[in-house]
Every structure is written in structure tokens, then in C-alpha cells.
Design a protein around this motif. Sequence first.
Motif, PDB file in Angstrom:
ATOM      1  N   SER A  30       0.859  -1.188   0.000  1.00 44.51           N
ATOM      2  CA  SER A  30       0.000   0.000   0.000  1.00 44.51           C
ATOM      3  C   SER A  30       0.891   1.231   0.000  1.00 44.51           C
ATOM      4  O   SER A  30       1.623   1.478   0.955  1.00 44.51           O
ATOM      5  CB  SER A  30      -0.921  -0.004   1.224  1.00 44.51           C
ATOM      6  OG  SER A  30      -1.833   1.070   1.166  1.00 44.51           O
ATOM      7  N   HIS A  31       0.834   2.010  -1.120  1.00 43.92           N
ATOM      8  CA  HIS A  31       1.722   3.156  -1.261  1.00 43.92           C
ATOM      9  C   HIS A  31       0.996   4.328  -1.910  1.00 43.92           C
ATOM     10  O   HIS A  31       0.136   4.140  -2.770  1.00 43.92           O
ATOM     11  CB  HIS A  31       2.955   2.788  -2.093  1.00 43.92           C
ATOM     12  CG  HIS A  31       3.846   1.798  -1.419  1.00 43.92           C
ATOM     13  ND1 HIS A  31       4.682   2.140  -0.382  1.00 43.92           N
ATOM     14  CD2 HIS A  31       3.999   0.461  -1.613  1.00 43.92           C
ATOM     15  CE1 HIS A  31       5.336   1.060   0.020  1.00 43.92           C
ATOM     16  NE2 HIS A  31       4.937   0.031  -0.706  1.00 43.92           N
ATOM     17  N   LYS A  32       1.386   5.517  -1.485  1.00 49.54           N
ATOM     18  CA  LYS A  32       0.805   6.762  -1.985  1.00 49.54           C
ATOM     19  C   LYS A  32       1.883   7.555  -2.718  1.00 49.54           C
ATOM     20  O   LYS A  32       3.014   7.649  -2.253  1.00 49.54           O
ATOM     21  CB  LYS A  32       0.258   7.580  -0.812  1.00 49.54           C
ATOM     22  CG  LYS A  32      -0.387   8.897  -1.185  1.00 49.54           C
ATOM     23  CD  LYS A  32      -0.899   9.603   0.066  1.00 49.54           C
ATOM     24  CE  LYS A  32      -1.549  10.936  -0.257  1.00 49.54           C
ATOM     25  NZ  LYS A  32      -2.062  11.615   0.962  1.00 49.54           N
ATOM     26  N   ASN A  33       1.511   8.118  -3.858  1.00 46.16           N
ATOM     27  CA  ASN A  33       2.441   8.927  -4.638  1.00 46.16           C
ATOM     28  C   ASN A  33       2.336  10.390  -4.210  1.00 46.16           C
ATOM     29  O   ASN A  33       1.295  11.018  -4.388  1.00 46.16           O
ATOM     30  CB  ASN A  33       2.125   8.792  -6.137  1.00 46.16           C
ATOM     31  CG  ASN A  33       2.968   9.723  -6.985  1.00 46.16           C
ATOM     32  OD1 ASN A  33       4.064  10.121  -6.593  1.00 46.16           O
ATOM     33  ND2 ASN A  33       2.458  10.079  -8.154  1.00 46.16           N
TER      34      ASN A  33
ATOM     35  N   ALA B  72      -6.633  -2.443  -5.690  1.00 49.05           N
ATOM     36  CA  ALA B  72      -7.639  -1.384  -5.777  1.00 49.05           C
ATOM     37  C   ALA B  72      -6.915  -0.061  -5.909  1.00 49.05           C
ATOM     38  O   ALA B  72      -5.830   0.125  -5.367  1.00 49.05           O
ATOM     39  CB  ALA B  72      -8.550  -1.383  -4.549  1.00 49.05           C
ATOM     40  N   GLY B  73      -7.533   0.870  -6.613  1.00 45.70           N
ATOM     41  CA  GLY B  73      -6.895   2.138  -6.884  1.00 45.70           C
ATOM     42  C   GLY B  73      -6.153   2.069  -8.204  1.00 45.70           C
ATOM     43  O   GLY B  73      -6.301   1.112  -8.968  1.00 45.70           O
ATOM     44  N   PRO B  74      -5.344   3.089  -8.484  1.00 45.56           N
ATOM     45  CA  PRO B  74      -5.036   4.231  -7.619  1.00 45.56           C
ATOM     46  C   PRO B  74      -6.185   5.236  -7.538  1.00 45.56           C
ATOM     47  O   PRO B  74      -6.935   5.427  -8.492  1.00 45.56           O
ATOM     48  CB  PRO B  74      -3.805   4.856  -8.293  1.00 45.56           C
ATOM     49  CG  PRO B  74      -3.881   4.416  -9.711  1.00 45.56           C
ATOM     50  CD  PRO B  74      -4.566   3.107  -9.731  1.00 45.56           C
ATOM     51  N   SER B  75      -6.305   5.849  -6.364  1.00 48.80           N
ATOM     52  CA  SER B  75      -7.351   6.833  -6.115  1.00 48.80           C
ATOM     53  C   SER B  75      -6.912   7.698  -4.940  1.00 48.80           C
ATOM     54  O   SER B  75      -6.142   7.266  -4.081  1.00 48.80           O
ATOM     55  CB  SER B  75      -8.674   6.138  -5.803  1.00 48.80           C
ATOM     56  OG  SER B  75      -9.637   7.062  -5.346  1.00 48.80           O
ATOM     57  N   ARG B  76      -7.446   8.912  -4.909  1.00 44.45           N
ATOM     58  CA  ARG B  76      -7.179   9.791  -3.773  1.00 44.45           C
ATOM     59  C   ARG B  76      -8.072   9.451  -2.586  1.00 44.45           C
ATOM     60  O   ARG B  76      -7.834   9.941  -1.482  1.00 44.45           O
ATOM     61  CB  ARG B  76      -7.379  11.249  -4.183  1.00 44.45           C
ATOM     62  CG  ARG B  76      -6.361  11.732  -5.201  1.00 44.45           C
ATOM     63  CD  ARG B  76      -6.398  13.229  -5.363  1.00 44.45           C
ATOM     64  NE  ARG B  76      -5.342  13.697  -6.270  1.00 44.45           N
ATOM     65  CZ  ARG B  76      -4.974  14.957  -6.399  1.00 44.45           C
ATOM     66  NH1 ARG B  76      -5.587  15.900  -5.691  1.00 44.45           N
ATOM     67  NH2 ARG B  76      -4.016  15.317  -7.247  1.00 44.45           N
ATOM     68  N   ASN B  77      -9.079   8.638  -2.806  1.00 48.10           N
ATOM     69  CA  ASN B  77      -9.944   8.195  -1.720  1.00 48.10           C
ATOM     70  C   ASN B  77      -9.277   6.998  -1.046  1.00 48.10           C
ATOM     71  O   ASN B  77      -9.529   5.847  -1.395  1.00 48.10           O
ATOM     72  CB  ASN B  77     -11.326   7.823  -2.259  1.00 48.10           C
ATOM     73  CG  ASN B  77     -12.333   7.566  -1.155  1.00 48.10           C
ATOM     74  OD1 ASN B  77     -11.969   7.208  -0.030  1.00 48.10           O
ATOM     75  ND2 ASN B  77     -13.600   7.750  -1.467  1.00 48.10           N
TER      76      ASN B  77
ATOM     77  N   LEU C 121     -11.509   4.204   0.582  1.00 46.76           N
ATOM     78  CA  LEU C 121     -12.153   3.333  -0.405  1.00 46.76           C
ATOM     79  C   LEU C 121     -11.165   2.330  -0.972  1.00 46.76           C
ATOM     80  O   LEU C 121     -11.494   1.155  -1.151  1.00 46.76           O
ATOM     81  CB  LEU C 121     -12.757   4.182  -1.523  1.00 46.76           C
ATOM     82  CG  LEU C 121     -13.418   3.400  -2.661  1.00 46.76           C
ATOM     83  CD1 LEU C 121     -14.624   2.623  -2.141  1.00 46.76           C
ATOM     84  CD2 LEU C 121     -13.831   4.343  -3.783  1.00 46.76           C
ATOM     85  N   VAL C 122      -9.935   2.772  -1.245  1.00 49.25           N
ATOM     86  CA  VAL C 122      -8.925   1.887  -1.815  1.00 49.25           C
ATOM     87  C   VAL C 122      -8.617   0.744  -0.858  1.00 49.25           C
ATOM     88  O   VAL C 122      -8.610  -0.432  -1.235  1.00 49.25           O
ATOM     89  CB  VAL C 122      -7.642   2.674  -2.146  1.00 49.25           C
ATOM     90  CG1 VAL C 122      -6.504   1.725  -2.497  1.00 49.25           C
ATOM     91  CG2 VAL C 122      -7.896   3.626  -3.307  1.00 49.25           C
ATOM     92  N   GLY C 123      -8.348   1.066   0.399  1.00 49.70           N
ATOM     93  CA  GLY C 123      -8.012   0.026   1.366  1.00 49.70           C
ATOM     94  C   GLY C 123      -9.147  -0.960   1.578  1.00 49.70           C
ATOM     95  O   GLY C 123      -8.922  -2.176   1.650  1.00 49.70           O
TER      96      GLY C 123
ATOM     97  N   VAL D 210       0.399   5.621 -10.940  1.00 48.09           N
ATOM     98  CA  VAL D 210      -0.261   6.270  -9.812  1.00 48.09           C
ATOM     99  C   VAL D 210      -0.142   7.781  -9.963  1.00 48.09           C
ATOM    100  O   VAL D 210       0.959   8.333 -10.024  1.00 48.09           O
ATOM    101  CB  VAL D 210       0.363   5.809  -8.476  1.00 48.09           C
ATOM    102  CG1 VAL D 210      -0.453   6.344  -7.305  1.00 48.09           C
ATOM    103  CG2 VAL D 210       0.454   4.282  -8.415  1.00 48.09           C
ATOM    104  N   GLY D 211      -1.283   8.449 -10.007  1.00 49.34           N
ATOM    105  CA  GLY D 211      -1.291   9.899 -10.084  1.00 49.34           C
ATOM    106  C   GLY D 211      -0.860  10.528  -8.773  1.00 49.34           C
ATOM    107  O   GLY D 211      -0.818   9.876  -7.720  1.00 49.34           O
ATOM    108  N   THR D 212      -0.540  11.801  -8.826  1.00 44.86           N
ATOM    109  CA  THR D 212      -0.072  12.487  -7.625  1.00 44.86           C
ATOM    110  C   THR D 212      -1.152  12.505  -6.549  1.00 44.86           C
ATOM    111  O   THR D 212      -2.337  12.682  -6.837  1.00 44.86           O
ATOM    112  CB  THR D 212       0.382  13.921  -7.964  1.00 44.86           C
ATOM    113  OG1 THR D 212       0.907  14.530  -6.787  1.00 44.86           O
ATOM    114  CG2 THR D 212      -0.741  14.743  -8.527  1.00 44.86           C
ATOM    115  N   GLN D 213      -0.748  12.232  -5.319  1.00 38.73           N
ATOM    116  CA  GLN D 213      -1.609  12.176  -4.135  1.00 38.73           C
ATOM    117  C   GLN D 213      -2.598  11.009  -4.174  1.00 38.73           C
ATOM    118  O   GLN D 213      -3.550  10.969  -3.400  1.00 38.73           O
ATOM    119  CB  GLN D 213      -2.369  13.491  -3.935  1.00 38.73           C
ATOM    120  CG  GLN D 213      -1.471  14.708  -3.740  1.00 38.73           C
ATOM    121  CD  GLN D 213      -0.539  14.566  -2.549  1.00 38.73           C
ATOM    122  OE1 GLN D 213      -0.950  14.121  -1.480  1.00 38.73           O
ATOM    123  NE2 GLN D 213       0.726  14.948  -2.734  1.00 38.73           N
ATOM    124  N   ALA D 214      -2.364  10.034  -5.052  1.00 33.79           N
ATOM    125  CA  ALA D 214      -3.243   8.863  -5.141  1.00 33.79           C
ATOM    126  C   ALA D 214      -2.591   7.669  -4.448  1.00 33.79           C
ATOM    127  O   ALA D 214      -1.362   7.571  -4.338  1.00 33.79           O
ATOM    128  CB  ALA D 214      -3.561   8.521  -6.584  1.00 33.79           C
TER     129      ALA D 214
END
Length: 595
Positions: free
Chosen positions: A310-313, A342-347, A350-352, A386-390
Motif C-alpha cells: 500500500s503506497h501513496k504517490n 484497488a486504486g489508484p485513487s485519492r480516496n 475506499l482503496v483500502g 499512480v497519479g499524484t496524491q493517489a
Amino acid sequence: MVVLCFLALPGRAQEVTLGDRVVMRLENAEQAEAVTRRIETQLERGADPAGIKVVKSKNGATIVWGGAVIVEVNKSMAAANQSDPLKLALRWANNLHELVADGLVRLSPGRVIMPIGEARSIEVTGLAEGPIEVEDANGVVQAVVDESGLLTLTGARVGKTRLKVRRGQGQAYLFVHVKDWAGTLPEVVNVQVVGNPAPGAVVAEGVLREAYVQARVRPGCVMSVGGDLSDLPSVPRGQMMRLTVPIKIEGGEDYYPVSRSLPVVVNSLDVEPVEANLLLVSNRPESVDVDGVLLQYRFSQKEPSRLMYSHKNISKGKRNLWVNLENPNNQPVKVLVNTLSAGPSRNEVLVGHTSATRFLEQEGDGAGYVLTVPPRTKLELAAHEVGTQALVTGFANLRILEGESLEVEVRTELAPSFNDGKKLAHLGAPFNPFKIHPHGVFAQPSFEEELEFRTGGAPAGVRFGEDPWLIDFETGLPNTGNFGVFYRLETTLINPRPFPVRVGLYFLPLNGPAAGSFLIDGKVYETPFRKPQGAPPSLVRHFDLGPGEKKVVRLLTFPEASSSYPAELQWHDVTGRGEPTTSGPLQAPGGTEWK
């Protein structure tokens, strides 16, 4: 139809012809030869027939082509034809336009893009006559002209060339680009899957992965499915399914696409599921803004493993994240795999939650597909842009069926980039006991608990996602929150009363907002994201018991990404009382901790 105009001239009048067609008749041979040379010059230049026009001139009307004068029609020519100069010039221009539309030499097509080793036919038409000659192509293509005048090119080597094709006094140029194939596809793909039954989504994933393993894809090219595999049927254990899948390999200016309907044979194996005895967690650093390897571990046949990442950009641009599987051995390795994400998403919530629900669905089916990893080969199991902040969250179950060992790797690079195996630094972040971002390899990642609940008594509860934490055996650091760790609860529900009762199972986060996913008797149930206090616990599901009935409920859950732990599962007797009104933690008989 070509309209020919004949002048009422004396017997010495000379015809201007193209091929065997008459364009015009002039007063003498000298005039006819001069006009013929002018027309042929324009043809050899490849002048556009649309440039043929008639303009008024001092002595009558002039036919011009591309700015060059072809002939001036004067009054004497027009009088001999009982016409006037403008009308006669328009007729002759029309004749010329219709006859030169094909030019002396016309090639169809005039530009060829072809793969190496294959042939293409070129139709040679036009007004010119005689044998067709093709200049040397510098070895890029082999050119052959048959008796009918058909020109055939065969790609001999990769490259570009311009061929001059001559016939009589005419010539034309043919541009040829010979490309290497973007890859090669196997004749047939055999896929092995497991599950009871193996779901269509897992079958589709297995088809894609096995096709990719058996295919040869050139650097920079991509293999894709031309059809929709989302509606593939499930395959019962021990049965077989046949299908065809349209596959394409394409990409890059220098490669020719490969496209074919690929026959596929799917066999569902009779393999019993095995519990993972290693948990690989890639979550620290959770927020990524540099390139590097996020997790790497080599596991053996005796170590069936479960990967959770699980990683965020937090970079300013898009970032690639890959999960790779590499065989470092000299012999092939056969591995049972299932992957999802699941994802990538800024939510992030929801992703987790979505990834956890999907993972439990596959666990309930015991689903997966078999990959054969060739010696000294790296395969890409997952690729995310993965988009920024997603945020992106994913899972992979990995169980070696035959062979020694495999290495699993999670890596990231700023897009655009390629998963080409270049050496990258191993990323890490200092452990922070106040932030739950685990990383490492954890042995025996499951807890089991048995519980008895009698209706008519006090509610009972049991907690999960709390101490004792699993410890990374490489670094000694804890998996605070036990993210990705399985909790199995077997509850015996007993109704000692002489009338039917209803029992409710509820979920309550204790430390912070959380959602829940639960596999109960083979079916997945979920609860929405909620805060710990201020509302009654969330209902997971109801159970109805008859008079004196005893029922065993088996449940599987785990702490999911982007939620807070610990949390509590509560059993309530809700017969005639509706939903529970308390939102506080309960004391479970025998203690509240998982042992």
C-alpha cells in the motif's frame, strides 16, 4: 469515358497521343512533338492532374499544367474545328485530364509499411508501356515483377528505402519501411487454475499472464487483449474449458504489430488451499517521492507467502509502481498465484476497503492460477501508474508448487519509465511507533480463537488488530496494527430457550475510523467506514436460531489498509429488541485479546 476531339484539319495534321489515346490534333508534326514533350515532362515530374487549367490569352486560350504552358489554341485551330478557342481548349484540357489521371507510372499503394519476411503486392498502372524496372533497394526488400506486371516486395531486412520504379519514359517512387515484428505469440496457451470453482476473473488473469510468459514481446512494446475477458465463466474444480482470445502486441515506430486469435485451454486443478506462513508487507514508506525498491524477499517452496502493499504517490508527477517475480535459479519454477488491487485513487479509505473485500472473495474461492517462471527470468505481476496524491493497495498469494525459490520485488520509478530491471536504491523510512506503517517479513501471520455465545445472556466481544504484534524477523520491528494478518474466529451460538431467537454480529472500531470486511461461511460481508464513538456498532449480519439450536459460525477477517485498529467484533441477542444501542467495547468471556 474519354472524349476525343478531332479537328477538321488537312491530311498533314498530327495527333498528340498518350499511350494509344488521342488527346488533340495539331496542324503539323513539329507542333505535336513539342506538345507531347511538354506533357511527358509534366508526367515525369509527377505533376498533379488537378493543375491542368485553361486561361484566356492574347491569341485565344491556353492550356497550362502546373504553371507550364502545354499549348495555345488560336483562332485558326478553332475555326478548323468549327468552334471557338475557349471551347476547344476546354475540350482538349478535359481529354488531357482524363488521360493523365493515372500518369505515366502509378503505384498502388504508393507507400508500404511491412514486416520482415512477409510479401506485399504493388499494382503498377499508368500510360507508360514496356518492361518494369526497379532500382536496387539496398537489401531492404527483394523486388520481383511477374509476367502480368505485378510488382511483389519481400521484406529482407529492417530499414527504410525509396525505390525508383521505371516503365518506358515514366517513373515513380515507392517508399518502403520494413519493420521487425513487435513480438511472437505461441500457437496455443495452456492455463492451469485452481478454485472451487475458479472465478472467471481469475481465469482471465491466468490467461493473460501465461500468454505473456509464452510470448516474446520486444522492448517498448505492449501485449493487450482485443476482446473483453470480464465475462469469462468460472471453471469447476477438475474440469476444462476451451476458448480463443484476440491478442495483440504493438508499440514503437520500428515494430510491426502482431495480432491473432489465440487458442487457450484452461484446466482447473484439484489442489487444496494452503495457509500462507509468511506475510510480506510493503507500507513503509507509505508516501513515496523517490525511485527505488520498496520491498524485496526471496522465498522457498516451504514458504507460501502473502504479499500486501500500500503506497501513496506524493511526487509532483505520475509514478509507476510494479510488483515483480523473479526466478534466480537454473531450473523453471511453477508457482500458484492470485493477485488483486484497488486504486489508484485519492480516496484512501475506499482503496483500502475495496482491496480487502476483493481479497477475501478470492480467499473464499481458494482461487488462483499457475505460472511457470522460466530460469533466470523476471515476470511482472502487477503494474500501476499512480497519479499524484493517489494511493494503490494490492495483494498477492504466492505458493511454489515445483522448484526451489522465487524473489518478489516491489519497486517504483517516476513516470514515464520502464520496468527494465535497472539497479535502484532500497528505500526505507525510520520506524515510528505513533504511525502505523509496517514493513517487513512476518512469520505465521494468523491468529485463531474459539468463542461461545449463549442467547439471553450478556453481549460478548473479541478484539483484533492489537498487541501482540507480529515481528519482522529480519529487523525485529513490529507490524503495529497487524495489517494483513488473518484473524479466524469460530463462534458457537447456542439458543437454550424454547423459542426462536435472532443474534447479530457487529463491528466496532476502537482507536479511529475504520471499515470492515469479513468472510463468513464462504461469503463476504462488509461494513461501511465509521468512527469509533457516537453511533451504535455496524451490523455485519444476523443469524436466526430455532429453539434449542446450536450453530457454528466461522469467520475470517484482517486489518485492512487505511483503517485504524484495534477493532472489536460483538455478538448481541437482538430478539425483540432491535439494534444494540451501546457503542462501547465489551468484555469477551475468557479475555479480550487474541492469543
